[in-house]
Design a protein around this motif. Structure first.
Motif, short mmCIF file in Angstrom:
data_model
loop_
_atom_site.label_atom_id
_atom_site.label_comp_id
_atom_site.label_asym_id
_atom_site.label_seq_id
_atom_site.Cartn_x
_atom_site.Cartn_y
_atom_site.Cartn_z
N PHE A 1 -13.87 -19.81 -6.31
CA PHE A 1 -13.54 -21.28 -6.28
C PHE A 1 -13.71 -21.54 -4.61
O PHE A 1 -14.20 -22.73 -4.32
N LYS A 2 -13.06 -20.61 -3.71
CA LYS A 2 -12.90 -20.88 -2.42
C LYS A 2 -14.53 -20.91 -1.85
O LYS A 2 -14.82 -21.68 -0.86
N HIS A 3 -15.47 -19.99 -2.41
CA HIS A 3 -16.78 -19.90 -2.01
C HIS A 3 -17.66 -20.77 -2.66
O HIS A 3 -18.94 -20.58 -2.52
N GLY A 4 -17.19 -21.67 -3.68
CA GLY A 4 -18.08 -22.93 -4.31
C GLY A 4 -18.84 -22.29 -5.28
O GLY A 4 -19.86 -23.05 -5.81
N PHE A 5 -18.39 -21.38 -6.04
CA PHE A 5 -19.24 -20.92 -7.19
C PHE A 5 -18.79 -21.55 -8.56
O PHE A 5 -19.27 -21.47 -9.40
N ILE A 6 -17.46 -22.16 -8.49
CA ILE A 6 -16.93 -22.65 -9.66
C ILE A 6 -16.16 -23.96 -9.24
O ILE A 6 -16.01 -24.26 -8.06
N ASP A 7 -16.10 -24.86 -10.13
CA ASP A 7 -15.52 -26.15 -9.78
C ASP A 7 -14.08 -26.43 -10.08
O ASP A 7 -13.45 -27.17 -9.11
N LEU A 8 -13.56 -25.79 -10.80
CA LEU A 8 -12.24 -25.99 -11.23
C LEU A 8 -11.39 -24.72 -11.53
O LEU A 8 -12.02 -24.02 -12.22
N ILE A 9 -10.30 -24.60 -11.06
CA ILE A 9 -9.25 -23.46 -11.80
C ILE A 9 -8.27 -24.31 -12.69
O ILE A 9 -7.56 -24.81 -12.21
N VAL A 10 -8.29 -23.94 -13.95
CA VAL A 10 -7.51 -24.80 -14.94
C VAL A 10 -6.54 -23.73 -15.78
O VAL A 10 -7.24 -22.92 -16.53
N SER A 11 -5.22 -24.02 -15.72
CA SER A 11 -4.38 -23.06 -16.75
C SER A 11 -4.61 -23.41 -18.19
O SER A 11 -5.11 -24.41 -18.37
N ARG A 12 -4.48 -22.36 -18.85
CA ARG A 12 -4.93 -22.23 -20.49
C ARG A 12 -3.97 -23.54 -20.79
O ARG A 12 -4.34 -24.30 -21.92
N ILE A 13 -2.75 -23.66 -20.61
CA ILE A 13 -1.86 -24.63 -21.19
C ILE A 13 -2.50 -25.97 -20.66
O ILE A 13 -2.24 -27.02 -21.46
N GLU A 14 -3.07 -26.44 -19.46
CA GLU A 14 -3.59 -27.42 -19.34
C GLU A 14 -5.31 -27.96 -19.70
O GLU A 14 -5.61 -28.94 -19.30
#
Length: 289
Positions: free
Chosen positions: A259-272
């Motif tokens: 995420f920090k290096h721009g490879f993914i857009d979001l980090i989302v918990s399974r709960i959310e």
């Protein structure tokens, strides 16, 4: 033996007896210890929290069937190609004949192969969804996984549906050789036709997402979501370090690093995750009209 040593010895015997009695009367698997923080919890409490540790938010492995329950509206799941299974095209054998290994996995998991595909509703919006299951041979991508995902995407393209794929895989399935590697191009080609129609494709990267899956459809999403602290990689850490002859950062190949290096857009918990998918689909539907 001194009095204090005798008392300590008696306490140890008593403690061991109590532990044995506890093991005798408490069913196995009733309590679960978090691998990350050591927190001890009742298994029903963990399941209610979607198999996320309530203390440190560590994400436990979960099955494709659990994912269906967690993400889709109740009683809306309609499986596609549910019985499609490999025929062992190469007649492969290592420590166990591949055909026997497949049969054992099918009996153990109740699945025909390492992915479930189907249609379902998220907040009353119909989506085509593929969910990989790491329990089935490490979620490896063989010809059946590629075929099921390709058929799913083609149905989504025909009916103008968004596609969501939840990835959990060790990569291409070595027991199917080149036939497994061909699935990378086949699924990617179907996704290209889906994109030409202006349709949405979302990937959710869970731990682990590696090898040929990472090198193909896992990283082609219009929106790429990852669970916290998920292992996401192509080659293994040791292979990379030996190749470039350098030490890698401690958090290398984690979702936070990517995420920090721009490879993914979001980090989302399974709960959310379900609420986040609702939000994305709602925005997508409004933008289309």
């Amino acid at each position: 033996m001194s009095l204090s040593e005798w008392l300590i010895s008696k306490r140890k015997v008593s403690l061991k007896r109590n532990i044995n009695l506890l093991n005798l009367f408490v069913p196995e698997g009733l309590w679960i210890k978090c691998d990350k923080c050591g927190f001890l919890m009742y298994y029903k409490a963990l399941n209610k929290n979607l198999k996320v540790c309530p203390q440190c938010q560590h994400h436990f492995p979960t099955s494709s069937q659990d994912r269906i329950f967690q993400i889709l509206d109740e009683n809306t799941w309609k499986p596609i190609n549910n019985n499609l299974a490999s025929t062992d095209p190469l007649g492969f054998s290592d420590r166990k004949v591949y055909g026997i290994r497949l049969r054992d996995m099918q009996n153990k998991t109740g699945l025909s192969d390492a992915v479930q595909t189907g249609l379902g509703l998220i907040n009353k919006t119909c989506v085509a969804i593929g969910i990989m299951d790491f329990r089935f041979m490490g979620g490896s991508m063989g010809s059946v996984v590629g075929e099921k995902l390709t058929r799913l995407i083609e149905i989504a393209t025909e009916h103008k549906l968004a596609v969501i794929i939840l990835c959990a895989s060790g990569g291409a399935r070595m027991q199917e050789g080149m036939l497994s590697l061909m699935q990378m191009a086949k699924v990617s080609s179907a996704l290209y036709k889906h994109k030409e129609k202006g349709l949405l494709y979302i990937t959710v990267l869970t731990s682990p997402t590696t090898g040929g899956v990472t090198a193909s459809f896992a990283m082609l999403g219009d929106i790429i979501i990852a669970e916290p602290n998920a292992l996401i990689a192509f080659a293994g850490r040791r292979v990379i370090e030996q190749t470039i002859r350098e030490d890698l950062p401690d958090n290398f190949q984690t979702s936070e690093y990517l995420f920090k290096h721009g490879f993914i857009d979001l980090i989302v918990s399974r709960i959310e995750l379900k609420s986040k998918l609702k939000q994305i689909l709602s925005f997508y539907n409004k933008s289309r009209w």
